[in-house]
Motif scaffolding. Structure first.
Motif, mmCIF file in Angstrom:
data_model
loop_
_atom_site.group_PDB
_atom_site.id
_atom_site.type_symbol
_atom_site.label_atom_id
_atom_site.label_comp_id
_atom_site.label_asym_id
_atom_site.label_seq_id
_atom_site.Cartn_x
_atom_site.Cartn_y
_atom_site.Cartn_z
ATOM 1 N N ARG A 1 -36.706 2.285 27.601
ATOM 2 C CA ARG A 1 -35.483 1.654 28.101
ATOM 3 C C ARG A 1 -35.063 0.543 27.157
ATOM 4 N NH1 ARG A 1 -33.923 -2.780 31.077
ATOM 5 N NH2 ARG A 1 -32.162 -2.476 32.512
ATOM 6 N N LYS A 2 -33.761 0.442 26.943
ATOM 7 C CA LYS A 2 -33.227 -0.636 26.115
ATOM 8 C C LYS A 2 -31.840 -1.003 26.609
ATOM 9 C CE LYS A 2 -32.706 -1.953 21.235
ATOM 10 N NZ LYS A 2 -32.824 -1.480 19.836
ATOM 11 N N GLU A 3 -31.558 -2.304 26.672
ATOM 12 C CA GLU A 3 -30.241 -2.767 27.103
ATOM 13 C C GLU A 3 -29.215 -2.560 25.993
ATOM 14 O OE1 GLU A 3 -29.217 -3.816 29.965
ATOM 15 O OE2 GLU A 3 -31.129 -3.952 31.021
ATOM 16 N N ASP A 4 -27.943 -2.507 26.382
ATOM 17 C CA ASP A 4 -26.871 -2.448 25.388
ATOM 18 C C ASP A 4 -26.953 -3.665 24.480
ATOM 19 O OD1 ASP A 4 -25.815 -0.114 26.486
ATOM 20 O OD2 ASP A 4 -24.489 -1.195 27.846
ATOM 21 N N TRP A 5 -26.885 -3.411 23.174
ATOM 22 C CA TRP A 5 -26.903 -4.532 22.240
ATOM 23 C C TRP A 5 -25.561 -4.731 21.541
ATOM 24 C CZ3 TRP A 5 -26.070 -3.352 17.061
ATOM 25 C CH2 TRP A 5 -26.300 -2.029 16.666
ATOM 26 N N VAL A 6 -24.577 -3.889 21.874
ATOM 27 C CA VAL A 6 -23.227 -4.032 21.336
ATOM 28 C C VAL A 6 -22.283 -4.375 22.483
ATOM 29 C CG1 VAL A 6 -21.328 -2.908 20.121
ATOM 30 C CG2 VAL A 6 -23.694 -2.395 19.479
ATOM 31 N N THR A 7 -21.428 -5.377 22.284
ATOM 32 C CA THR A 7 -20.465 -5.810 23.287
ATOM 33 C C THR A 7 -19.079 -5.279 22.951
ATOM 34 O OG1 THR A 7 -21.712 -7.837 23.700
ATOM 35 C CG2 THR A 7 -19.405 -7.806 24.409
ATOM 36 N N ASP B 1 -15.758 0.347 29.324
ATOM 37 C CA ASP B 1 -17.168 0.035 29.108
ATOM 38 C C ASP B 1 -17.291 -1.347 28.494
ATOM 39 O OD1 ASP B 1 -18.067 2.516 30.023
ATOM 40 O OD2 ASP B 1 -17.747 3.434 28.060
ATOM 41 N N ARG B 2 -18.273 -2.112 28.974
ATOM 42 C CA ARG B 2 -18.469 -3.471 28.459
ATOM 43 C C ARG B 2 -19.531 -3.531 27.361
ATOM 44 N NH1 ARG B 2 -14.586 -4.214 29.571
ATOM 45 N NH2 ARG B 2 -14.672 -5.117 27.489
ATOM 46 N N ASN C 1 -8.355 6.939 32.045
ATOM 47 C CA ASN C 1 -8.740 7.887 30.991
ATOM 48 C C ASN C 1 -8.862 9.316 31.538
ATOM 49 O OD1 ASN C 1 -9.659 5.117 30.336
ATOM 50 N ND2 ASN C 1 -10.337 6.023 28.421
ATOM 51 N N PRO C 2 -7.755 9.864 32.055
ATOM 52 C CA PRO C 2 -7.842 11.179 32.701
ATOM 53 C C PRO C 2 -8.070 12.310 31.694
ATOM 54 C CG PRO C 2 -5.566 10.514 32.525
ATOM 55 C CD PRO C 2 -6.379 9.330 32.080
ATOM 56 N N GLN C 3 -8.587 13.420 32.205
ATOM 57 C CA GLN C 3 -8.795 14.610 31.375
ATOM 58 C C GLN C 3 -7.469 15.181 30.928
ATOM 59 O OE1 GLN C 3 -11.732 17.571 32.739
ATOM 60 N NE2 GLN C 3 -10.212 19.155 32.295
ATOM 61 N N GLY D 1 -12.221 3.769 25.087
ATOM 62 C CA GLY D 1 -12.740 5.037 25.585
ATOM 63 C C GLY D 1 -14.006 4.866 26.404
ATOM 64 N N VAL D 2 -14.327 5.909 27.137
ATOM 65 C CA VAL D 2 -15.569 5.965 27.914
ATOM 66 C C VAL D 2 -16.674 6.501 27.009
ATOM 67 C CG1 VAL D 2 -16.726 6.998 29.904
ATOM 68 C CG2 VAL D 2 -14.317 6.312 30.065
ATOM 69 N N ASN D 3 -17.847 5.918 27.115
ATOM 70 C CA ASN D 3 -18.958 6.307 26.251
ATOM 71 C C ASN D 3 -20.217 6.488 27.084
ATOM 72 O OD1 ASN D 3 -21.450 5.656 24.583
ATOM 73 N ND2 ASN D 3 -19.952 5.797 22.952
#
Length: 756
Positions: free
Chosen positions: A217-223, A231-232, A411-413, A296-298
């Motif tokens: 496990r690793k936390e997000d390191w990019v903001t 996405d934050r 962000n619809p399809q 965008g969603v990631n």
């Protein structure tokens, strides 16, 4: 590796240099000290299964590197995925535009940059004797392994399927009759947690078992600094994997059963818009690797599981094997392909120029792979032995491709295409070896393969700037091939073997159907097909034990020629992926593996390789980038001519070095220092050559300081990966702007290990 506590005998620098020269072994032997000198630390023999049986690595006429034990633990520190092997052995490169989910392997420059989930690769990954064909299966976490073997050059006879470049072979630790196991826990940068462990032993007189597990496990390191973005943060992950094995040992029958599963929940590879300074391959001024601005969603979600049954019957002069494998995967990866926010025709956009928004996802909702091999091998006492077998392969896949509207709320399809493929293949093979004299052993083999694919693709919902609804577009391929190899090993003396090998390989046709952005007027809706490729390889080398087994050397020179190599033109102004065949590709170079006790408590390994690759097709052109890069190839009718270019992601030079120095701290205790370094020279990201999409050379290092006690039963360690915090652009997206993605940052942490 066995060690003696006696004092080390001195060696001159000349001995080390001589070992790297053609007559080094002779000089080293001539200069050996008197027999009365105390024995020093020696290297144990390395056992490998490159020829489908257990042999000393020095006796196998193939260029091989074997990685096991502590080296795997060190390289995997900090939760690193299988890409940590890249440049850690000669002629091996691994990269990914998916992150942890989809590694792409290259050996001697041969690989496949295709990002489609239906992509085939010329490097085969074999996990516990079962081929992992889908690229999503190739990233299974590395834990509780006996060793990893990297076999360079075509392996078309004994392994067969898609092996013209080579094989990366994983062997899990097996159940034993002794109760044993380990537990390892580490914590590091960005709230990284890594746990792995195993326990195994006897269940009854005949049965034993082993259970292994991993949690990372690793936390997000990019903001994400774009406030309206969905996405934050990015680059975090949560991953689990487990393996259960049961071993039955009868009087003349043995069975090993394996069940394994993986779950990954994290972020997809983070694309960063306009991070490359135009006219250079430098970062733009002010680049901050810890920040990004995207709309965008990631995410990346992947589940795989599988099982195998490996059976062996002892029939006296013969052994009969049956290997049955089943694998399945389910995934969805979504990312912001333009790497930024907005578009130039809107009030806001950035960073840099965003011509148009692009957000997409690829999923594998249905996947099934079944393999079956029957093999019989002789076990004669005479000079000649052989093995032969049958292999069956069946794969059914369904791939979803989605487009999304990043410029609308939620962000619809806005687009959906589907691919399906059924692949059936079978092969028959035979191989033999003959001890012609006391010093000369000859080997040879042949394999016949038949491969058939039925492919279909349709656009179910048209993308705004892509293909309209249409299909199904179908392709059927049916190819066969005969691959073979011949080799010889000559024992110059008890410590030096000379070998030569010629081998061929085959990769069946590939089909590509990423239709959402394809030209609707293109033949068959934009579905592209690459015909089968073949390769012939020549290599010769020396394998030697030096300095009374204080050092081990492997050195190989090689050359190969590929006919109709399958290559992929990705990106361009239309963001399409097109399969092509290059008339010829040539590669040549050398590989060096050296391992030595310099003094009793200092073990050094050195690996080095040179790969010169060249595409030879005077009429072949590909679409250049659509994002303003500086193409250095000739442009004819809008296409970049790639004749004479090196292969993408094929560094000329790879070097790696490890050094372990230990200090005894009393009976059964030691303090040790371990460092490792890996260098690769610059690489092209794409088939065409451009200034911006040329990756700079890379040098990454690691450091580990540990203390072990009770004869290695317990250990605490501090570790660092990428200790110089080198930041490099390692890949690009070329259809929109100067978008790229980068390597992993520096990480540091602490680890505790207990063995029992």
């Amino acid at each position: 590796m066995s060690q003696s506590r006696l004092a080390a005998r001195p060696h001159r620098l000349a001995f080390a240099i001589a070992a790297l020269l053609p007559f080094g072994p002779v000089l080293a032997q001539d200069a050996a000290p008197p027999a009365t000198t105390p024995q020093a630390s020696t290297l144990d023999a390395v056992q490998v299964t490159a020829q489908r049986k257990v042999e000393n690595i020095q006796d196998v006429p193939v260029s091989i590197s074997s990685v096991s034990g502590e080296k795997l633990d060190v390289l995997g520190s900090g939760g690193n995925d299988v890409r940590f092997l890249s440049a850690r052995v000669p002629s091996l490169n691994i990269e990914s535009s998916y992150g942890r989910a989809f590694p792409r392997f290259y050996i001697r420059g041969l690989g496949n940059t295709d990002f489609d989930l239906n992509a085939s690769q010329p490097v085969s990954l074999i996990y516990d004797e079962v081929v992992q064909e889908s690229p999503l299966l190739k990233g299974f976490p590395v834990f509780d392994l006996e060793r990893i073997e990297v076999l360079r050059g075509p392996q078309g006879t004994l392994f067969g399927r898609n092996t013209p470049a080579g094989v990366v072979k994983f062997e899990s630790a097996k159940p034993t009759r002794e109760l044993d196991g380990y537990a390892q826990l580490s914590y590091g940068t960005d709230d990284m947690y890594n746990f792995e462990g195993a326990i195994g032993g006897p269940l009854s007189e005949r049965w034993s078992a082993r259970v292994s597990a991993l949690y990372q496990r690793k936390e997000d390191w990019v903001t994400n600094t774009y406030e309206p973005g969905p996405d934050r943060g990015a680059e975090g992950y949560d991953e689990t994997a487990a393996r259960v094995q049961f071993l039955y040992e009868g009087d003349a029958f043995e069975a090993l059963f394996n069940l394994h599963k993986r779950h990954l929940n994290g972020t997809a590879r983070l694309f960063r818009a306009n991070i490359i300074q135009k006219g250079t391959n430098n970062f733009v001024p002010g680049f901050d690797k810890d920040k990004v601005s995207t709309d965008g969603v990631n995410f990346s979600e992947l589940d795989t599981w599988g099982g195998s049954a490996r059976l062996r019957w002892d029939l006296g002069d013969y052994n009969l094997y049956s290997i049955t494998g089943y694998e399945t995967a389910e995934s969805l990866n979504r990312g912001d392909i333009d790497g930024g926010y907005g578009a130039v025709f809107l009030p806001v956009s950035g960073p840099g120029v965003i011509p148009f928004a692009s957000e997409s996802a690829d999923g594998l909702p249905d996947h099934k792979q079944i393999t079956q091999e029957f093999r019989i091998e002789s076990d004669y006492q005479g000079a000649f032995n052989w093995q032969a077998g049958l292999f069956f392969y069946k794969e059914d896949i369904t791939i979803d491709s989605f487009n999304y509207d990043s410029l609308s709320n939620g962000n619809p399809q806005a687009g959906h295409a589907i691919q399906t493929q059924k692949n059936d293949a079978w092969a028959v093979f035979a191989s033999g070896e003959y001890q012609a004299t006391d010093k000369l052993k000859l080997r040879g083999g042949v394999r016949y393969t038949q491969d058939e694919k039925d492919f279909s693709a349709s656009v179910l919902e048209g993308a705004p700037f892509g293909a309209p609804v249409g299909g199904p577009y179908t392709v059927n391929t049916d190819k066969d091939n005969v691959s073979w190899d011949l080799s010889a090993v000559y024992a110059a003396n008890d410590d030096i073997n000379l070998f030569a090998r010629v081998a061929t390989g085959f990769r069946a046709p590939s089909v590509q159907g990423r239709l959402l952005f394809a030209n609707a007027a293109a033949p068959n809706g934009g579905v592209s097909t690459a015909d089968s490729e073949t390769v012939i390889s020549y290599e010769a080398g020396v394998k030697a034990d030096l300095w009374d087994k204080r050092a081990r050397l492997g050195f190989t020179v090689f050359r190969y020629d590929v006919e109709d190599q399958q290559i992929i033109a990705v990106g361009g102004g239309a963001n399409i992926a097109t399969l092509l065949n290059a008339d010829k590709t040539r590669g040549q170079g050398f590989e060096l593996d050296l391992e030595a006790y310099v003094i009793d408590n200092l073990l050094v390994t050195l690996g080095s390789s040179y790969n010169d690759t060249e595409i030879k097709d005077a009429d072949l052109g590909v679409a250049p980038c659509g994002g303003g890069c500086t193409v250095t190839d000739p442009i004819v009718d809008g296409f970049a001519r790639i004749n004479g270019n090196s292969l993408p992601q094929a560094p000329e030079w790879v070097h790696n070095l490890t050094a372990r120095y230990s200090i005894p701290m009393g009976e059964g205790n030691e303090l040790y220092f371990y460092t490792d370094w890996a260098y690769r020279s610059e690489v092209n990201f794409f088939l065409y050559e451009s200034v911006e999409f040329t990756g700079k050379s890379s040098l990454e290092g690691g450091l580990r300081i540990g203390y072990g006690w009770n004869y290695g039963d317990y250990e605490v360690a501090l570790f660092g990966r990428n200790i110089t915090d080198q930041t490099r652009i390692v890949g690009g997206i070329d259809f929109n702007n100067l978008t790229g993605f980068i390597n992993e940052p520096r990480s540091v942490g602490a680890e505790f290990t207990m063995k029992f």
